[in-house]
Design a protein around this motif. Sequence first.
Motif, PDB file in Angstrom:
ATOM      1  N   GLY A 189       0.792  -1.216   0.000  1.00  0.00           N
ATOM      2  CA  GLY A 189       0.000   0.000   0.000  1.00  0.00           C
ATOM      3  C   GLY A 189       0.824   1.265   0.000  1.00  0.00           C
ATOM      4  O   GLY A 189       2.051   1.246   0.093  1.00  0.00           O
TER       5      GLY A 189
ATOM      6  N   GLN B  81      -5.447  -0.194  -1.410  1.00  0.00           N
ATOM      7  CA  GLN B  81      -6.700  -0.387  -2.144  1.00  0.00           C
ATOM      8  C   GLN B  81      -6.963  -1.851  -2.451  1.00  0.00           C
ATOM      9  O   GLN B  81      -8.099  -2.323  -2.332  1.00  0.00           O
ATOM     10  CB  GLN B  81      -6.655   0.423  -3.438  1.00  0.00           C
ATOM     11  N   THR B  82      -5.943  -2.589  -2.843  1.00  0.00           N
ATOM     12  CA  THR B  82      -6.167  -3.971  -3.257  1.00  0.00           C
ATOM     13  C   THR B  82      -6.348  -4.930  -2.086  1.00  0.00           C
ATOM     14  O   THR B  82      -6.751  -6.081  -2.292  1.00  0.00           O
ATOM     15  CB  THR B  82      -4.999  -4.464  -4.119  1.00  0.00           C
TER      16      THR B  82
ATOM     17  N   GLU C  24       4.225   3.203  -8.359  1.00  0.00           N
ATOM     18  CA  GLU C  24       3.023   2.432  -8.669  1.00  0.00           C
ATOM     19  C   GLU C  24       3.167   1.741 -10.022  1.00  0.00           C
ATOM     20  O   GLU C  24       2.295   1.820 -10.874  1.00  0.00           O
ATOM     21  CB  GLU C  24       1.806   3.365  -8.665  1.00  0.00           C
TER      22      GLU C  24
ATOM     23  N   HIS D 122       0.610  -0.855 -11.433  1.00  0.00           N
ATOM     24  CA  HIS D 122      -0.691  -0.363 -11.882  1.00  0.00           C
ATOM     25  C   HIS D 122      -0.554   0.646 -13.012  1.00  0.00           C
ATOM     26  O   HIS D 122      -1.409   1.507 -13.201  1.00  0.00           O
ATOM     27  CB  HIS D 122      -1.475   0.181 -10.686  1.00  0.00           C
TER      28      HIS D 122
ATOM     29  N   CYS E 130      -7.685  -5.878 -13.348  1.00  0.00           N
ATOM     30  CA  CYS E 130      -6.714  -6.004 -12.254  1.00  0.00           C
ATOM     31  C   CYS E 130      -7.468  -6.036 -10.925  1.00  0.00           C
ATOM     32  O   CYS E 130      -8.604  -5.567 -10.826  1.00  0.00           O
ATOM     33  CB  CYS E 130      -5.741  -4.818 -12.294  1.00  0.00           C
ATOM     34  N   ARG E 131      -6.851  -6.540  -9.911  1.00  0.00           N
ATOM     35  CA  ARG E 131      -7.516  -6.583  -8.612  1.00  0.00           C
ATOM     36  C   ARG E 131      -7.700  -5.201  -8.005  1.00  0.00           C
ATOM     37  O   ARG E 131      -8.446  -5.046  -7.045  1.00  0.00           O
ATOM     38  CB  ARG E 131      -6.767  -7.498  -7.648  1.00  0.00           C
ATOM     39  N   CYS E 132      -7.035  -4.182  -8.576  1.00  0.00           N
ATOM     40  CA  CYS E 132      -7.288  -2.815  -8.121  1.00  0.00           C
ATOM     41  C   CYS E 132      -8.584  -2.264  -8.710  1.00  0.00           C
ATOM     42  O   CYS E 132      -9.062  -1.208  -8.303  1.00  0.00           O
ATOM     43  CB  CYS E 132      -6.116  -1.898  -8.489  1.00  0.00           C
TER      44      CYS E 132
ATOM     45  N   CYS F 208      -3.789  -3.377 -16.193  1.00  0.00           N
ATOM     46  CA  CYS F 208      -2.592  -3.098 -15.390  1.00  0.00           C
ATOM     47  C   CYS F 208      -1.525  -4.164 -15.630  1.00  0.00           C
ATOM     48  O   CYS F 208      -1.831  -5.336 -15.897  1.00  0.00           O
ATOM     49  CB  CYS F 208      -2.924  -3.074 -13.902  1.00  0.00           C
TER      50      CYS F 208
ATOM     51  N   GLU G 167       0.157  -5.598 -13.440  1.00  0.00           N
ATOM     52  CA  GLU G 167      -0.022  -6.635 -12.428  1.00  0.00           C
ATOM     53  C   GLU G 167      -1.006  -7.708 -12.872  1.00  0.00           C
ATOM     54  O   GLU G 167      -0.905  -8.861 -12.451  1.00  0.00           O
ATOM     55  CB  GLU G 167      -0.492  -5.991 -11.119  1.00  0.00           C
TER      56      GLU G 167
ATOM     57  N   LEU H  99       2.419  -1.543  -5.428  1.00  0.00           N
ATOM     58  CA  LEU H  99       1.762  -2.585  -4.642  1.00  0.00           C
ATOM     59  C   LEU H  99       2.778  -3.633  -4.254  1.00  0.00           C
ATOM     60  O   LEU H  99       3.032  -4.598  -4.961  1.00  0.00           O
ATOM     61  CB  LEU H  99       0.594  -3.256  -5.345  1.00  0.00           C
TER      62      LEU H  99
END
Length: 437
Positions: free
Chosen positions: A155, A170-171, A249, A252, A262-264, A269, A271, A434
């Motif tokens: 984070g 956030q994730t 970042e 992302h 993405c999981r965000c 992204c 990721e 992340l």
Amino acid sequence: MATPHTRTVRDLRRDNRGTVLRRLYFDGPMSRQALGPATGLSSGSISNVVTDLLADGLLEDAGVVDSDGGRPRTLLRIAPASGHLIGVDVGETRIRVALFDLALRELARAEHPLGAGGYDVGRVVGHIGAGVAAVLRESGLDPRRLLGVGVGVPGIVDRGSPEGAVVHGQTIGWDAVPLESLLRDSLQLPPGVGYFIENGAKTLGQAEMWFGGGRGAVDAVVVLVGSGVGACVVSGGALCGGAYSGAAEWGHTTVHVRGRRCRCGALGCLEAYTGAEALLRRWREAGGDLPPEPSEEEALSALLAAAHPRDEGVAASPAALEVLGECAEYLGAGLSDLINLYTPERILIGGWAGQRLGPHILESVRRHATAYALRHPAERVTIELGSLGPDAVTVGAATLPLAGFFARGGRRTAAGERAAPAGKAGRHTSAPGLATR
């Protein structure tokens, strides 16, 4: 009109002490005579500083060496037992807590699986507290000897609050979690023990730059590949953080417009194409043969075994090879962005998944990074695996209070004083890529 800052004798003494401590830490043992040229301080200043540090118990003799035509010279080093540090890695699957002496030798360790509760804030704080209590109990160390507790987290870490570091993850469902104040209230350590909270990618980066594959580099990027991905960018050297050291970042950044989710929550992204969580999702979609209810580590091992079977009579899975090949290309393309933006001389790939994937995809990652990057910066960069292994984030977390200790000239944090990050003051936000493991 702002009043210019005037350096006092106290500031000068603190800085001189810090300079000597850093030089001895990274290049020692050294004699008093060698410290002068190495630090740029006068012989009188060296004599005064060394006398002070010896009186404080921070230095000790480390033998003697012959000199050219003169008396043997006594070598000095930092006394490993003169202070202790705790490093905490808030990882994807577990929380690791380790106790170190000043030489960063591990004295005790405790691990707590995150389990079904995941990143529930109370659960995470409880695990950190239990881990700290366990390592202190195992070592028998008086908590008053601690210089600080460093914590690497996923984070964005914001230090604008008067209550200390606040984490925006956030994730993982963390929205402005006041982690420093929660730890301070929960752990109940002596008032002089500082808390140093930083993004996990940056703690990994600092560990590699201080003790690992980044030593000697001036401009470098250290990449963390875990469930997600992150990066630490270092410019201007790495002695206690360098001229600039920060997390980015990177995970992302958009690599595919209207790409995978993405999981965000965003689309396309990096990721979503390179993190272990994304790779395993693709492998499952392709019908990958996974153990029942596997951990992420077990599932990644199954993917690698399918792509590179040890039994010569077993054919490699085309689907597994395709998943890894796509990961290597996207990771290389992502590195090319870092190469073009920062022109590093060295890139290191770490993190638990990066260490496992690296032997199988590193050559392909290098090839794609070179192909996607501009020719001139690509020709000067080397891309290697990090050298510190799975404990790098924990070690890096412990370097946070150590760097603060050096910045204070070897003074402990005063009771009631909130520890600022080393070399920083006032508001500071570190943006991660992340930092997930």
